[in-house]
Design a protein around this motif. Structure first.
Motif, PDB file in Angstrom:
ATOM      1  N   ASP A 157       0.806  -1.219   0.000  1.00 53.25           N
ATOM      2  CA  ASP A 157       0.000   0.000   0.000  1.00 53.25           C
ATOM      3  C   ASP A 157       0.841   1.272   0.000  1.00 53.25           C
ATOM      4  N   ILE A 158       2.156   1.137   0.106  1.00 51.50           N
ATOM      5  CA  ILE A 158       3.031   2.308   0.101  1.00 51.50           C
ATOM      6  C   ILE A 158       3.088   2.890  -1.309  1.00 51.50           C
ATOM      7  N   GLN A 159       2.942   4.205  -1.381  1.00 52.47           N
ATOM      8  CA  GLN A 159       3.009   4.896  -2.670  1.00 52.47           C
ATOM      9  C   GLN A 159       4.308   5.695  -2.728  1.00 52.47           C
ATOM     10  N   PRO A 160       5.049   5.592  -3.823  1.00 57.82           N
ATOM     11  CA  PRO A 160       6.312   6.330  -3.946  1.00 57.82           C
ATOM     12  C   PRO A 160       6.123   7.827  -3.732  1.00 57.82           C
ATOM     13  N   GLY A 161       6.990   8.412  -2.912  1.00 59.37           N
ATOM     14  CA  GLY A 161       6.954   9.843  -2.676  1.00 59.37           C
ATOM     15  C   GLY A 161       5.943  10.306  -1.639  1.00 59.37           C
ATOM     16  N   VAL A 162       5.151   9.377  -1.079  1.00 62.74           N
ATOM     17  CA  VAL A 162       4.150   9.741  -0.078  1.00 62.74           C
ATOM     18  C   VAL A 162       4.647   9.272   1.287  1.00 62.74           C
ATOM     19  N   PRO A 163       4.890  10.207   2.219  1.00 62.83           N
ATOM     20  CA  PRO A 163       5.349   9.801   3.550  1.00 62.83           C
ATOM     21  C   PRO A 163       4.317   8.913   4.245  1.00 62.83           C
ATOM     22  N   CYS A 164       4.788   7.837   4.864  1.00 64.74           N
ATOM     23  CA  CYS A 164       3.864   6.924   5.531  1.00 64.74           C
ATOM     24  C   CYS A 164       4.570   6.151   6.633  1.00 64.74           C
ATOM     25  N   VAL A 165       3.774   5.467   7.417  1.00 66.41           N
ATOM     26  CA  VAL A 165       4.264   4.577   8.457  1.00 66.41           C
ATOM     27  C   VAL A 165       3.643   3.215   8.178  1.00 66.41           C
ATOM     28  N   CYS A 166       4.470   2.177   8.129  1.00 67.59           N
ATOM     29  CA  CYS A 166       3.991   0.814   7.892  1.00 67.59           C
ATOM     30  C   CYS A 166       4.277  -0.005   9.144  1.00 67.59           C
ATOM     31  N   VAL A 167       3.261  -0.651   9.684  1.00 65.64           N
ATOM     32  CA  VAL A 167       3.395  -1.433  10.903  1.00 65.64           C
ATOM     33  C   VAL A 167       3.659  -2.884  10.526  1.00 65.64           C
ATOM     34  N   GLY A 168       4.673  -3.475  11.159  1.00 64.73           N
ATOM     35  CA  GLY A 168       4.973  -4.876  10.904  1.00 64.73           C
ATOM     36  C   GLY A 168       6.181  -5.306  11.697  1.00 64.73           C
ATOM     37  N   THR A 169       6.587  -6.528  11.490  1.00 55.80           N
ATOM     38  CA  THR A 169       7.770  -7.071  12.149  1.00 55.80           C
ATOM     39  C   THR A 169       8.926  -7.008  11.174  1.00 55.80           C
ATOM     40  N   LEU A 170      10.014  -6.415  11.603  1.00 58.66           N
ATOM     41  CA  LEU A 170      11.208  -6.319  10.773  1.00 58.66           C
ATOM     42  C   LEU A 170      12.174  -7.415  11.205  1.00 58.66           C
ATOM     43  N   TYR A 171      12.528  -8.280  10.276  1.00 56.39           N
ATOM     44  CA  TYR A 171      13.424  -9.398  10.547  1.00 56.39           C
ATOM     45  C   TYR A 171      14.684  -9.211   9.713  1.00 56.39           C
ATOM     46  N   LYS A 172      15.829  -9.458  10.313  1.00 55.25           N
ATOM     47  CA  LYS A 172      17.092  -9.337   9.583  1.00 55.25           C
ATOM     48  C   LYS A 172      17.714 -10.722   9.432  1.00 55.25           C
ATOM     49  N   GLU A 173      17.845 -11.158   8.207  1.00 55.36           N
ATOM     50  CA  GLU A 173      18.492 -12.436   7.890  1.00 55.36           C
ATOM     51  C   GLU A 173      19.990 -12.173   7.866  1.00 55.36           C
ATOM     52  N   MET A 174      20.715 -12.805   8.806  1.00 54.86           N
ATOM     53  CA  MET A 174      22.156 -12.566   8.942  1.00 54.86           C
ATOM     54  C   MET A 174      22.910 -13.888   8.799  1.00 54.86           C
ATOM     55  N   ALA A 175      23.656 -14.011   7.716  1.00 55.03           N
ATOM     56  CA  ALA A 175      24.380 -15.250   7.438  1.00 55.03           C
ATOM     57  C   ALA A 175      25.459 -15.548   8.480  1.00 55.03           C
ATOM     58  N   LEU A 176      26.054 -14.519   9.076  1.00 51.29           N
ATOM     59  CA  LEU A 176      27.153 -14.726  10.025  1.00 51.29           C
ATOM     60  C   LEU A 176      26.684 -14.932  11.465  1.00 51.29           C
ATOM     61  N   LYS A 177      25.385 -14.740  11.711  1.00 49.47           N
ATOM     62  CA  LYS A 177      24.863 -14.876  13.069  1.00 49.47           C
ATOM     63  C   LYS A 177      24.954 -16.342  13.505  1.00 49.47           C
ATOM     64  N   PRO A 178      25.471 -16.601  14.702  1.00 47.43           N
ATOM     65  CA  PRO A 178      25.568 -17.985  15.172  1.00 47.43           C
ATOM     66  C   PRO A 178      24.177 -18.616  15.283  1.00 47.43           C
ATOM     67  N   ASN A 179      24.105 -19.883  14.966  1.00 44.47           N
ATOM     68  CA  ASN A 179      22.850 -20.620  15.059  1.00 44.47           C
ATOM     69  C   ASN A 179      23.093 -21.828  15.956  1.00 44.47           C
ATOM     70  N   PHE A 180      22.605 -21.756  17.183  1.00 45.45           N
ATOM     71  CA  PHE A 180      22.903 -22.819  18.137  1.00 45.45           C
ATOM     72  C   PHE A 180      22.301 -24.159  17.730  1.00 45.45           C
ATOM     73  N   LEU A 181      21.203 -24.167  16.971  1.00 51.28           N
ATOM     74  CA  LEU A 181      20.626 -25.437  16.540  1.00 51.28           C
ATOM     75  C   LEU A 181      21.538 -26.152  15.540  1.00 51.28           C
ATOM     76  N   VAL A 182      22.141 -25.387  14.631  1.00 54.30           N
ATOM     77  CA  VAL A 182      23.080 -25.976  13.677  1.00 54.30           C
ATOM     78  C   VAL A 182      24.293 -26.510  14.426  1.00 54.30           C
ATOM     79  N   ASP A 183      24.814 -25.725  15.376  1.00 56.47           N
ATOM     80  CA  ASP A 183      25.956 -26.162  16.178  1.00 56.47           C
ATOM     81  C   ASP A 183      25.623 -27.439  16.936  1.00 56.47           C
ATOM     82  N   TYR A 184      24.438 -27.490  17.504  1.00 53.97           N
ATOM     83  CA  TYR A 184      24.012 -28.675  18.252  1.00 53.97           C
ATOM     84  C   TYR A 184      23.976 -29.892  17.339  1.00 53.97           C
ATOM     85  N   LEU A 185      23.366 -29.738  16.184  1.00 59.26           N
ATOM     86  CA  LEU A 185      23.253 -30.869  15.258  1.00 59.26           C
ATOM     87  C   LEU A 185      24.615 -31.340  14.771  1.00 59.26           C
ATOM     88  N   GLN A 186      25.542 -30.400  14.538  1.00 59.74           N
ATOM     89  CA  GLN A 186      26.862 -30.770  14.053  1.00 59.74           C
ATOM     90  C   GLN A 186      27.719 -31.399  15.149  1.00 59.74           C
TER      91      GLN A 186
END
Length: 101
Positions: free
Chosen positions: A27-56
């Motif tokens: 619903d965001i229109q280019p050039g129109v100031p707005c606020v969008c509500v949602g969850t922001l998730y950051k996919e980080m390849a270097l972030k440790p993953n304890f489940l992978v470590d556990y399995l390995q």
């Protein structure tokens, strides 16, 4: 609901300056100031993953008649990786992605 609360906070902050609240990123229109509500998730390849470590290291390591030297080498490599991760200042990389859910 958070969206109603955000709407009143935005109205207090910016008044009636033409900033609207949208429900979906589509619903965001280019050039129109707005606020969008949602969850922001950051996919980080270097972030440790304890489940992978556990399995390995735990679930996949051990049992059977495998050579103990291979297990020792694997544990040493895991220890080196853990030391590098402990010294890492940030887990950010060029390949990180932001995802708005």
């Amino acid at each position: 609901e958070i969206q109603q609360e955000l709407g009143s906070v935005c109205l207090k902050k910016w008044g009636d300056a033409g900033i609207k609240t949208v429900n979906r990123i589509l619903d965001i229109q280019p050039g129109v100031p707005c606020v969008c509500v949602g969850t922001l998730y950051k996919e980080m390849a270097l972030k440790p993953n304890f489940l992978v470590d556990y399995l390995q290291n735990v679930a996949g390591g051990g049992g059977g008649d495998e050579d103990d030297d291979d297990d020792d080498a694997g544990e040493a490599a895991a220890d080196r990786e853990a030391m590098v991760d402990a010294q890492r200042v940030t887990y950010q990389s060029e390949g990180d992605q932001l995802i708005l859910e």
